[in-house]
Scaffold this active site. Structure first.
Site, PDB file in Angstrom:
ATOM      1  N   GLY A 295       0.808  -1.216   0.000  1.00 34.65           N
ATOM      2  CA  GLY A 295       0.000   0.000   0.000  1.00 34.65           C
ATOM      3  C   GLY A 295       0.842   1.266   0.000  1.00 34.65           C
ATOM      4  CG  PHE A 296       4.293   1.523  -1.006  1.00 34.24           C
ATOM      5  CD1 PHE A 296       5.335   0.963  -0.279  1.00 34.24           C
ATOM      6  CD2 PHE A 296       3.963   0.956  -2.219  1.00 34.24           C
ATOM      7  CE1 PHE A 296       6.040  -0.132  -0.768  1.00 34.24           C
ATOM      8  CE2 PHE A 296       4.654  -0.138  -2.717  1.00 34.24           C
ATOM      9  CZ  PHE A 296       5.697  -0.685  -1.996  1.00 34.24           C
TER      10      PHE A 296
ATOM     11  CD  GLU B 278       5.823   5.244   7.557  1.00 32.31           C
ATOM     12  OE1 GLU B 278       5.655   5.075   8.769  1.00 32.31           O
ATOM     13  OE2 GLU B 278       5.121   5.978   6.870  1.00 32.31           O
TER      14      GLU B 278
ATOM     15  CG  ASN C  36      11.324 -11.980  11.393  1.00 27.51           C
ATOM     16  OD1 ASN C  36      12.437 -12.321  10.976  1.00 27.51           O
ATOM     17  ND2 ASN C  36      10.206 -12.545  10.982  1.00 27.51           N
TER      18      ASN C  36
ATOM     19  NE  ARG D 273      14.847  -8.402  21.703  1.00 27.69           N
ATOM     20  CZ  ARG D 273      14.283  -9.122  22.669  1.00 27.69           C
ATOM     21  NH1 ARG D 273      13.664  -8.535  23.671  1.00 27.69           N
ATOM     22  NH2 ARG D 273      14.366 -10.437  22.632  1.00 27.69           N
ATOM     23  CB  ILE D 274      15.599  -6.173  14.753  1.00 30.36           C
ATOM     24  CG1 ILE D 274      16.261  -4.801  14.515  1.00 30.36           C
ATOM     25  CG2 ILE D 274      14.995  -6.720  13.456  1.00 30.36           C
ATOM     26  CD1 ILE D 274      15.312  -3.680  14.122  1.00 30.36           C
TER      27      ILE D 274
ATOM     28  CB  ILE E 103       0.470  -3.562   4.177  1.00 31.15           C
ATOM     29  CG1 ILE E 103       1.723  -3.004   4.866  1.00 31.15           C
ATOM     30  CG2 ILE E 103      -0.762  -3.121   4.939  1.00 31.15           C
ATOM     31  CD1 ILE E 103       1.793  -1.471   4.831  1.00 31.15           C
ATOM     32  N   GLY E 104       2.208  -6.744   3.750  1.00 30.89           N
ATOM     33  CA  GLY E 104       3.383  -7.325   3.097  1.00 30.89           C
ATOM     34  C   GLY E 104       4.614  -7.181   3.966  1.00 30.89           C
TER      35      GLY E 104
HETATM   36 MO1  MOS Z   1       2.533   4.751   5.859  1.00 33.22          MO
HETATM   37  S1  MOS Z   1       2.655   6.354   4.594  1.00 33.22           S
HETATM   38  O1  MOS Z   1       1.848   5.478   7.208  1.00 33.22           O
HETATM   39  O2  MOS Z   1       1.501   3.634   5.106  1.00 33.22           O
END
Ligand code: MOS
Length: 727
Positions: free
Chosen positions: A233-234, A693, A619, A616-617, A460-461
């Site tokens: 979606g981005f 992001e 995955n 912390r990551i 969303i992927g």
């Molecule tokens: Mo992001 S631009 O909040 O899907």
């Protein structure tokens, strides 16, 4: 205790996707379903005079041509400022077909509904619309049309700039960019006389339900929104767009399931874009390299009816220590569809400008750009006057420089060569807010030995299914193949938007709490015994887990099928209600190499090293994938992406994937990603921040700086085009 957090865990939904079993929105079919295709305006400014649907209505398979007078009532949703279960937000606030005024090219003016998609396309083409047309305004030069709004201010930047030894004063331009997830926006609407079931391409099913309930005039309980899988979606799918209300209204009018898939061309017109932005940056410093002032004044275009501010100052006020600062915003109206968030809204365009200006300042000072940034590291967030929750930008800069080999950089333009190519090395810092949405989740332990975690959020992927399973698995001590994750349905406990990099941080506390409560419910089945739960087994307190029995056997012993627990967490930061007491952000640094062949004007990004501080990551596999994807998008943003509007009719001209260029495999070198893993436990108990992001922030400035280093040309208008580099 098995531990699945922090492990490189492949996607739990991967097998469904690669075997074609994952049903995306437009894959849903229902008996009696009809297809809707919007009729799009062919002007960008004016008024509808007449719609002649007579020919279209007589075409084969056509069920209806719906327009303003026949579609039934559609209302506006009353937007609020909530982020949780009561959120109501959308960017195009006018209800579709509300009036006869045309404000952008491609605005929906009618809807053709037919038995097959091809019949609906043909019927939509046959609808004759006459307009009273006026010249549209899609002018690329932006001047503030609204009063400049003060976003942040400290000290006296005008005086400090005037008196400074070294100054930079430049304007940086970003064209409109269009989200191009491979999955098209789509809506499949069902109406049973009282309830709408809407299959949507949504990054926020809860908000989508709340908005559509208001537009359709039914209680929220009478709308169910489902998004099981999303082909990304981005940000373009964060908010409901007008096709969703049209599909639902058509289902209501015709009493049949309606499928509406937005075409790629329509995606450039009516489902949002990152707006055109012009930013004037003024920076000043002492000869020694200490920043003395920073000003950022931006204008972004917006649509005729909606005020969307692209918050370009998001990272500016806390990025570096500078005593005098002023940030202002303004809008300019254009005949375009409503702009909307696009991956890293605000900070991504903002850092393109401010980090480019930092590079220009470093050059003027004759100071290394990494050293300039290290020399201006702040102790606190000087904008909010709050301590940082966790800030490790310096480590990102140092580690990135080391991994990239930055110390070998010769700063002279065009001086570095390899195999007949001129090399350019550039870098930039980056930042993105770390916040979390309000969230509820439930966890169930079942007598077949499995657990189920559910939450009305979306994947969303990015890997949200996997994160949910990991969190529940971790707390319950179960392997992932024993954990089912369910999301994307408003019948589940209200979960967060998949946006703002705020979903992961939100689901951590909610799922951990829900799992804990499910264990409590399990043990409460034997109230007067002193029992303990360890890694899927119920046993006497103080005894080893092996002395007890599996939880499914314990459930069966009590003749109980399942126990469950609900967990919830408050929002925080930008998505919370409480006044923040800490400045919460992720940070990072990109180091970029480009190769340049002046003889044939060929520019390539040849190497990128990115270091990210995102706590912390959870995955590392999904995490690295997010950063790599963002860097790929950053290469597109820097070198290719631009939506061009035809000044004559206001149409987005390059509205297809052949003419709107995104970065492809051949454009992308091997990418190196490192994480500085310092858990940020102020955000949640695991110290995990979102990472969707941050990877796109700063990358364009790093590429533009590398291009300058190679070619001597400073490009301040994206995308960087070959013709800019021919000197
Ligand atoms: Mo992001 S631009 O909040 O899907």
């Amino acid at each position: 205790m098995i531990s699945v957090i922090g492990k490189a865990q492949p996607r739990v939904d991967g097998p469904l996707k690669v075997s074609g079993q994952a049903l995306y929105t437009s894959d849903h079919h229902f008996p009696g379903m009809v297809y809707a295709v919007p009729v799009c305006s062919t002007i960008a400014n004016g008024e509808i005079q007449a719609i002649d649907a007579r020919a279209a209505e007589k075409m084969p398979g056509v069920r209806a041509i719906l327009h303003r007078r026949t579609i039934g009532r559609l209302s506006r949703a009353a937007v609020n400022h909530e982020f949780g279960a009561d959120m109501v937000h959308l960017d195009e606030t006018r209800a579709p077909l509300e009036d006869d005024v045309i404000r952008y090219y491609g605005q929906y003016v009618a809807l053709a509904v037919a038995d097959t998609f091809a019949q609906a396309v043909a019927a939509a083409d046959a609808v004759k619309v006459t307009y009273r047309e006026q010249t549209p305004n899609v002018d690329q030069r932006l001047a503030p049309e609204t009063a400049q709004k003060l976003e942040s201010e400290r000290g006296d930047p005008v005086k400090a700039f005037a008196e400074a030894e070294i100054q930079v004063d430049q304007t940086y331009d970003l064209p409109p960019e269009t989200h191009n997830p491979i999955e098209l926006h789509a809506s499949v609407a069902l109406w049973d006389g009282s309830t709408f079931t809407l299959y949507e391409t949504s990054q926020g099913v809860v908000n989508h339900r709340n908005v559509l309930a208001q537009m359709l005039g039914v209680p929220r309980e009478n709308v169910r929104v489902i998004t099981r899988f999303l082909g990304s979606g981005f940000g373009g799918k964060l908010w409901p767009w007008t096709q969703s209300a049209l599909a639902a209204a058509a289902a209501r009018q015709l009493g049949r399931p309606v499928k509406l898939v937005v075409s790629r061309r329509m995606m450039f017109q009516s489902v949002g874009h990152r707006p055109r932005i012009q930013q004037r940056i003024r920076l000043s410093a002492t000869r020694g390299g200490k920043l003395t002032s920073l000003r950022q004044d931006w204008v972004n275009h917006t649509s005729i009816l909606d005020d969307r501010k692209e918050n370009c100052g998001e990272a500016t006020a806390h990025m570096y220590s500078v005593p005098n600062l002023r940030i202002t915003s303004a809008l300019a109206r254009r005949n375009v569809g409503a702009p909307t968030p696009m991956r890293g809204p605000g900070a991504v365009p903002g850092l393109w400008a401010t980090e480019s200006a930092m590079d220009e300042l470093a050059l003027k000072l004759g100071i290394d750009p990494v050293a300039l940034r290290l020399a201006n590291e702040p102790q606190i967030d000087e904008g909010l006057k709050l301590p940082f929750s966790s800030r490790h930008l310096k480590e990102c800069l140092s580690l990135g420089a080391e991994k990239f080999g930055w110390s070998k950089r010769d700063p002279r333009v065009g001086s570095m060569k390899r195999g007949g190519l001129t090399l350019g090395w550039g870098m930039a810092g980056c930042s993105w807010q770390a916040a979390r949405f309000p969230c509820a989740a439930s966890v169930e332990l079942r007598d077949d030995g499995t657990a189920r975690v559910s939450c009305a959020t979306q994947d969303i992927g990015t890997g949200t299914y996997t994160i949910l399973a990991q969190l529940a698995g971790e707390r319950l001590g179960l392997p992932l193949d024993k954990v089912e994750a369910l999301l994307g349905d408003t019948r589940l406990p209200p979960g967060p938007l998949s946006g703002g990099s705020g979903a992961t941080a939100a689901v951590v506390p909610a799922v951990l709490e829900a799992a804990g409560k499910a264990i409590d419910s399990l043990l409460a089945l034997a109230p007067n015994t002193d029992l303990q739960y360890t890694s899927g087994r119920v046993h006497a307190k103080g005894e080893p887990a092996s002395s007890g029995i599996a939880f499914e056997d314990f459930l069966r012993l009590r003749n109980v099928r399942a126990v469950s627990g609900i967990g919830s967490s408050e929002g925080s930061g930008a998505f919370g209600t409480a006044k923040p007491t800490l400045s919460s952000h992720s940070f990072g640094a990109h180091f970029v190499e480009v190769t340049w062949q002046p003889e044939i004007a060929r520019l390539r990004v040849s190497r990128v090293v990115t270091v990210i501080d995102a706590g912390r990551i959870l995955n590392p596999l999904a995490g690295r994938n997010q950063i790599e994807g963002a860097v790929v998008m950053g290469i597109g943003m820097s070198l290719f992406e631009e939506t061009s509007y035809d000044p004559r009719n206001g149409a987005p001209m390059n509205s297809n994937l052949a003419d709107y260029i995104v970065a492809a495999n051949a454009d992308v070198p091997s990418l190196e990603v490192h994480f500085v893993e310092v858990p940020d436990t102020n955000l949640n108990e695991l110290g995990a921040r979102g990472i969707g992001e941050i990877g796109l922030a700063g990358i364009a400035a790093a590429i533009a700086s590398a291009v300058h280093h190679a070619t001597g040309v400073r490009v301040r208008e994206l995308p960087i085009k070959i013709e800019n580099l021919l000197t």
